[in-house]
Design a protein around this motif. Structure first.
Motif, PDB file in Angstrom:
ATOM      1  N   ASP A 253       0.834  -1.203   0.000  1.00 32.27           N
ATOM      2  CA  ASP A 253       0.000   0.000   0.000  1.00 32.27           C
ATOM      3  C   ASP A 253       0.867   1.251   0.000  1.00 32.27           C
ATOM      4  OD1 ASP A 253      -2.233  -1.614   0.089  1.00 32.27           O
ATOM      5  OD2 ASP A 253      -2.605  -1.301   2.237  1.00 32.27           O
ATOM      6  N   ARG A 254       1.905   1.250   0.831  1.00 37.80           N
ATOM      7  CA  ARG A 254       2.764   2.422   0.937  1.00 37.80           C
ATOM      8  C   ARG A 254       3.493   2.688  -0.386  1.00 37.80           C
ATOM      9  NH1 ARG A 254       5.505   0.595   4.600  1.00 37.80           N
ATOM     10  NH2 ARG A 254       7.513   0.138   3.613  1.00 37.80           N
ATOM     11  N   ARG A 256       2.586   1.630  -3.466  1.00 41.21           N
ATOM     12  CA  ARG A 256       1.616   2.045  -4.500  1.00 41.21           C
ATOM     13  C   ARG A 256       1.209   3.494  -4.310  1.00 41.21           C
ATOM     14  NH1 ARG A 256      -3.840  -0.396  -3.267  1.00 41.21           N
ATOM     15  NH2 ARG A 256      -3.555   1.237  -1.707  1.00 41.21           N
ATOM     16  N   ASP A 257       0.903   3.881  -3.058  1.00 40.97           N
ATOM     17  CA  ASP A 257       0.468   5.252  -2.816  1.00 40.97           C
ATOM     18  C   ASP A 257       1.581   6.254  -3.127  1.00 40.97           C
ATOM     19  OD1 ASP A 257      -1.898   4.138  -2.037  1.00 40.97           O
ATOM     20  OD2 ASP A 257      -1.606   4.459   0.123  1.00 40.97           O
ATOM     21  N   LEU A 260       1.688   6.537  -6.906  1.00 39.96           N
ATOM     22  CA  LEU A 260       0.550   7.311  -7.404  1.00 39.96           C
ATOM     23  C   LEU A 260       0.712   8.797  -7.103  1.00 39.96           C
ATOM     24  CD1 LEU A 260      -2.431   4.933  -6.559  1.00 39.96           C
ATOM     25  CD2 LEU A 260      -1.533   5.510  -8.818  1.00 39.96           C
ATOM     26  N   ALA A 261       1.299   9.128  -5.949  1.00 42.37           N
ATOM     27  CA  ALA A 261       1.536  10.532  -5.647  1.00 42.37           C
ATOM     28  C   ALA A 261       2.503  11.136  -6.664  1.00 42.37           C
ATOM     29  CB  ALA A 261       2.084  10.672  -4.227  1.00 42.37           C
TER      30      ALA A 261
END
Length: 420
Positions: A253-254, A256-257, A260-261
């Motif tokens: 999750d970290r 991917r986020d 994406l940022a």
């Protein structure tokens, strides 16, 4: 002190140089650019036209249809994946750069490696820790040398956090065996390294029945990001379609986020028409899988032919098993070459260009020892124009086609001059 101006990517610069010199009428054999020269599969053009009305931005990660298709692609390769673990982008190169920005610490690379990894790391403010590859393959660091390199780097104040593995490998055209991948995955766990597995050549294994593929995401699923794209398998380099698969859990999750940022500020989203193409291609209809199989046979036949030419000329060279590269080493001819002023990869590449019109990518541009007599040859550039490419795809033995045989003869003559 004013920092040095960054240089353009050497393979792109050489490709432009070849175009310019050919436009002036020079006859060159271009082996310096890793582009899959394949005729466009008609159905891909139809999907592009059908997707032209998709002009809105859409989600940064990509729309649901394309992410579902990519998730299915990975799931069929023993990597169960849901759409929320997928991000699509304008090529895998931006995804690799975004990962450099999202992961703190320094980067461990096999040496030699694709010439983009190290510059991206440096743009992200990271140190690059190069580790020699094993004797049997490229794309991964030698495990024993990796342990030593990590200790040395940390003692010098570096903070290695990211390990890049290329399976199959650019530049050597080889694939690390499963046992070696498992050993490196275990080492990554022990040393708390995240893994980026660049698998853009995964579907170009020449003989899959004899060359088993194990993804690091199978061996260390909780810490591996996989990147890929359609530029190599389907010859869509100019269309810029890349994908990434992130692991489950908090780490995934970290990562991917973070990607994406970065994506939201760098490229916003993959163009809508390209998402339409990618959703079709990653669903793997029969015409796509047939084209990929035919291309893998073509790549294998031509790469093996160039490998034989290099060995016959006196070089040592790992037999290519995937992709469309060979990486010959002319060390056995060092004394003979030194008498002509050829003492490293730069002078070797220059001699091939000046004496024979052969354009190769010198090994030092890939992080290799500048004194070594090694270079990368991209054999996929030998297939000719689109009509000739189609003939090569259909041929039982493409190396016997006149246009390809003529190119191979020129390579043989160039290598023979080195040995003379």
């Amino acid at each position: 002190m004013t920092p040095a101006t960054p240089a353009p990517s050497p393979n792109l610069a050489l490709n432009q140089l070849v175009d310019e010199r050919r436009a002036r009428g020079e006859s060159l054999v271009h082996l310096a650019f890793g582009e899959a020269r394949l005729p466009l599969l008609p159905q891909l053009g139809e999907r592009l036209a059908a997707g032209a009305a998709h002009t809105a931005y859409g989600p940064v990660a990509g729309g649901p249809a394309v992410r579902e298709a990519v998730a299915g692609y990975f799931t069929r390769r023993r990597l169960p994946t849901t759409a929320d673990r997928v991000v699509v982008a304008p090529g895998s190169k931006p995804l690799l750069m975004a990962l450099q920005l999202a992961v703190p610490g320094d980067v461990v690379l096999p040496s030699p490696a694709w010439n983009t990894y190290a510059p991206q790391a440096r743009y992200a403010g990271k140190r690059v820790i190069g580790v020699p590859v094993p004797a049997e393959c490229g794309g991964v660091p030698d495990p024993a040398a990796l342990r030593t390199a990590l200790r040395t780097a940390r003692a010098a104040g570096a903070d290695p956090r990211l390990l890049v593995l290329t399976l199959p490998d650019n530049p050597t055209g080889t694939l690390a065996p499963p046992a070696l991948v498992r050993e490196l995955a275990a080492l990554a766990r022990e040393e708390d390294l995240l893994i980026v597995a660049d698998e853009i050549y995964r579907d170009i294994v020449h003989d899959p029945d004899r060359t088993p593929f194990l993804s690091p995401a199978e061996a260390a699923p909780e810490r591996t990001v996989v990147t890929s794209g359609l530029s190599k398998t389907l010859g869509l380099g100019g269309w810029r379609i890349g994908v990434a698969r992130f692991p489950e859990g908090d780490t995934g999750d970290r990562l991917r986020d973070g990607v994406l940022a970065a994506a939201s500020e760098l490229w916003s989203t993959l163009a809508g028409p390209m998402q339409h193409v990618a959703a079709y291609a990653y669903a793997e209809p029969p015409e796509v899988t047939a084209r990929i199989r035919a291309a893998a046979r073509l790549h294998g036949a031509v790469a093996r032919s160039v490998h034989r030419i290099a060995v016959d000329a006196g070089a040592t060279c790992r037999p290519p098993t995937a992709g469309f590269y060979v990486y010959p080493d002319f060390e056995p001819l060092r004394a003979r070459l030194a008498a002509r002023g050829i003492t490293g990869s730069a002078s070797l590449a220059a001699a091939l260009l000046d004496d024979s019109g052969l354009v190769v990518l010198a090994g030092h541009l890939l992080g290799d020892d500048p004194h070594a007599l090694r270079f990368k040859a991209a054999t996929s550039l030998l297939y000719g124009d689109q009509e000739q490419q189609a003939a090569a795809l259909a041929a039982d033995d493409p190396t016997r086609l006149p246009h390809l045989a003529g190119q191979l003869d020129r390579i043989a003559a160039a290598f023979a001059r080195l040995a003379a």
